[in-house]
Design a protein around this motif. Structure first.
Motif, mmCIF file in Angstrom:
data_model
loop_
_atom_site.group_PDB
_atom_site.id
_atom_site.type_symbol
_atom_site.label_atom_id
_atom_site.label_comp_id
_atom_site.label_asym_id
_atom_site.label_seq_id
_atom_site.Cartn_x
_atom_site.Cartn_y
_atom_site.Cartn_z
ATOM 1 N N ASP A 79 -36.599 8.268 9.243
ATOM 2 C CA ASP A 79 -36.834 9.708 9.214
ATOM 3 C C ASP A 79 -35.509 10.461 9.223
ATOM 4 O O ASP A 79 -34.591 10.111 9.963
ATOM 5 N N GLY A 80 -35.416 11.487 8.403
ATOM 6 C CA GLY A 80 -34.213 12.311 8.363
ATOM 7 C C GLY A 80 -33.068 11.713 7.570
ATOM 8 O O GLY A 80 -31.946 12.211 7.648
ATOM 9 N N ALA A 81 -33.312 10.654 6.810
ATOM 10 C CA ALA A 81 -32.248 10.006 6.046
ATOM 11 C C ALA A 81 -31.899 10.835 4.818
ATOM 12 O O ALA A 81 -32.734 11.532 4.251
ATOM 13 N N SER A 82 -30.631 10.754 4.423
ATOM 14 C CA SER A 82 -30.213 11.403 3.176
ATOM 15 C C SER A 82 -30.060 10.322 2.108
ATOM 16 O O SER A 82 -29.551 9.236 2.374
ATOM 17 N N ILE A 83 -30.518 10.647 0.899
ATOM 18 C CA ILE A 83 -30.528 9.689 -0.206
ATOM 19 C C ILE A 83 -29.730 10.278 -1.351
ATOM 20 O O ILE A 83 -29.958 11.420 -1.761
ATOM 21 N N SER A 84 -28.789 9.493 -1.860
ATOM 22 C CA SER A 84 -27.949 9.927 -2.971
ATOM 23 C C SER A 84 -28.066 8.913 -4.102
ATOM 24 O O SER A 84 -27.873 7.713 -3.886
ATOM 25 N N ILE A 85 -28.379 9.392 -5.303
ATOM 26 C CA ILE A 85 -28.467 8.527 -6.484
ATOM 27 C C ILE A 85 -27.449 9.017 -7.495
ATOM 28 O O ILE A 85 -27.482 10.179 -7.905
ATOM 29 N N GLU A 86 -26.521 8.132 -7.877
ATOM 30 C CA GLU A 86 -25.467 8.486 -8.831
ATOM 31 C C GLU A 86 -25.421 7.454 -9.944
ATOM 32 O O GLU A 86 -25.550 6.258 -9.698
ATOM 33 N N PHE A 87 -25.209 7.929 -11.157
ATOM 34 C CA PHE A 87 -25.004 7.044 -12.296
ATOM 35 C C PHE A 87 -23.510 7.007 -12.581
ATOM 36 O O PHE A 87 -22.893 8.042 -12.848
ATOM 37 N N ARG A 88 -22.928 5.833 -12.500
ATOM 38 C CA ARG A 88 -21.500 5.646 -12.758
ATOM 39 C C ARG A 88 -21.357 4.581 -13.847
ATOM 40 O O ARG A 88 -21.444 3.385 -13.560
ATOM 41 N N GLY A 89 -21.129 5.032 -15.034
ATOM 42 C CA GLY A 89 -20.988 4.094 -16.144
ATOM 43 C C GLY A 89 -22.296 3.375 -16.401
ATOM 44 O O GLY A 89 -23.334 3.990 -16.623
ATOM 45 N N ASP A 90 -22.249 2.054 -16.341
ATOM 46 C CA ASP A 90 -23.427 1.226 -16.604
ATOM 47 C C ASP A 90 -24.215 0.903 -15.343
ATOM 48 O O ASP A 90 -25.113 0.064 -15.395
ATOM 49 N N PHE A 91 -23.879 1.535 -14.248
ATOM 50 C CA PHE A 91 -24.496 1.180 -12.977
ATOM 51 C C PHE A 91 -25.102 2.393 -12.284
ATOM 52 O O PHE A 91 -24.668 3.520 -12.479
ATOM 53 N N VAL A 92 -26.077 2.115 -11.454
ATOM 54 C CA VAL A 92 -26.710 3.123 -10.609
ATOM 55 C C VAL A 92 -26.317 2.808 -9.168
ATOM 56 O O VAL A 92 -26.497 1.680 -8.699
ATOM 57 N N HIS A 93 -25.772 3.788 -8.464
ATOM 58 C CA HIS A 93 -25.385 3.635 -7.060
ATOM 59 C C HIS A 93 -26.331 4.479 -6.212
ATOM 60 O O HIS A 93 -26.421 5.692 -6.414
ATOM 61 N N VAL A 94 -26.999 3.843 -5.276
ATOM 62 C CA VAL A 94 -27.897 4.556 -4.363
ATOM 63 C C VAL A 94 -27.359 4.380 -2.951
ATOM 64 O O VAL A 94 -27.160 3.251 -2.490
ATOM 65 N N THR A 95 -27.118 5.496 -2.274
ATOM 66 C CA THR A 95 -26.618 5.476 -0.905
ATOM 67 C C THR A 95 -27.645 6.149 -0.004
ATOM 68 O O THR A 95 -28.100 7.249 -0.291
ATOM 69 N N VAL A 96 -27.993 5.455 1.070
ATOM 70 C CA VAL A 96 -28.930 5.986 2.063
ATOM 71 C C VAL A 96 -28.194 6.011 3.399
ATOM 72 O O VAL A 96 -27.625 5.001 3.821
ATOM 73 N N SER A 97 -28.186 7.163 4.061
ATOM 74 C CA SER A 97 -27.547 7.263 5.378
ATOM 75 C C SER A 97 -28.495 7.971 6.342
ATOM 76 O O SER A 97 -29.239 8.857 5.951
ATOM 77 N N ALA A 98 -28.435 7.538 7.584
ATOM 78 C CA ALA A 98 -29.312 8.108 8.620
ATOM 79 C C ALA A 98 -28.665 7.931 9.981
ATOM 80 O O ALA A 98 -27.806 7.066 10.172
ATOM 81 N N GLN A 99 -29.106 8.743 10.914
ATOM 82 C CA GLN A 99 -28.659 8.612 12.295
ATOM 83 C C GLN A 99 -29.698 7.809 13.064
ATOM 84 O O GLN A 99 -30.899 8.067 12.935
ATOM 85 N N PRO A 100 -29.252 6.832 13.864
ATOM 86 C CA PRO A 100 -30.204 6.046 14.665
ATOM 87 C C PRO A 100 -30.940 6.928 15.655
ATOM 88 O O PRO A 100 -30.371 7.876 16.197
ATOM 89 N N TYR A 101 -32.186 6.607 15.886
ATOM 90 C CA TYR A 101 -33.031 7.343 16.834
ATOM 91 C C TYR A 101 -33.083 8.831 16.526
ATOM 92 O O TYR A 101 -33.107 9.666 17.425
ATOM 93 N N SER A 102 -33.028 9.188 15.257
ATOM 94 C CA SER A 102 -33.107 10.588 14.812
ATOM 95 C C SER A 102 -32.068 11.470 15.481
ATOM 96 O O SER A 102 -32.341 12.597 15.857
ATOM 97 N N GLY A 103 -30.869 10.962 15.647
ATOM 98 C CA GLY A 103 -29.770 11.774 16.153
ATOM 99 C C GLY A 103 -29.555 11.727 17.642
ATOM 100 O O GLY A 103 -28.788 12.525 18.166
#
Length: 136
Positions: free
Chosen positions: A83-107
């Motif tokens: 819950d509360g995670a941020s999701i980033s999807i980026e296309f870099r050349g021939d690849f897709v980079h997905v980054t998910v970040s979140a704080q443990p225990y909802s902060g």
């Protein structure tokens, strides 16, 4: 061999063992330390769980986005991520980079953020290049 020597009136006059009560003091000092260690262990488990969920969400999002379905990739990552995670999807050349970040225990742990990044090949570009005959 009792704990007290009886005085003239039969009441205890002085202690024989000066260490009486030290166990109580040691236990009173040990209990808060044990509580802190237990809390640190639980926080570590929470960080590990959050990290694993971020990695799973990033992997699934990258797999789907790499197939060309970016909205499904974002949706799947959002369902798996904490819950509360941020999701980033980026296309870099021939690849897709997905980054998910979140704080443990909802902060609850301030300043601690767990993140995971997954990379997948952009299959749409690869199939277009293959079908079009353009060398890579």
């Amino acid at each position: 061999m009792g704990r007290f020597r009886s005085g003239t009136a039969g009441a205890p006059s002085q202690r024989e063992d000066p260490d009486i009560g030290s166990v109580t003091v040691e236990a009173a000092m040990l209990l808060p330390v044990l509580v802190v260690v237990l809390m640190l262990c639980l926080a570590g488990i929470g960080c590990l769980t959050t990290q694993l969920r971020c990695a799973d969400a990033a992997r699934e999002g990258a797999r789907l986005a790499g197939r060309g379905d970016m909205s499904a990739g974002r949706e799947a990552a959002a369902q798996i991520a904490p819950d509360g995670a941020s999701i980033s999807i980026e296309f870099r050349g021939d690849f897709v980079h997905v980054t998910v970040s979140a704080q443990p225990y909802s902060g609850v742990l301030p300043g601690v953020t767990m993140a995971a990044t997954a990379v997948a090949a952009n299959e749409e570009l690869a199939s277009t290049a293959f079908l079009g005959g353009a060398p890579r």
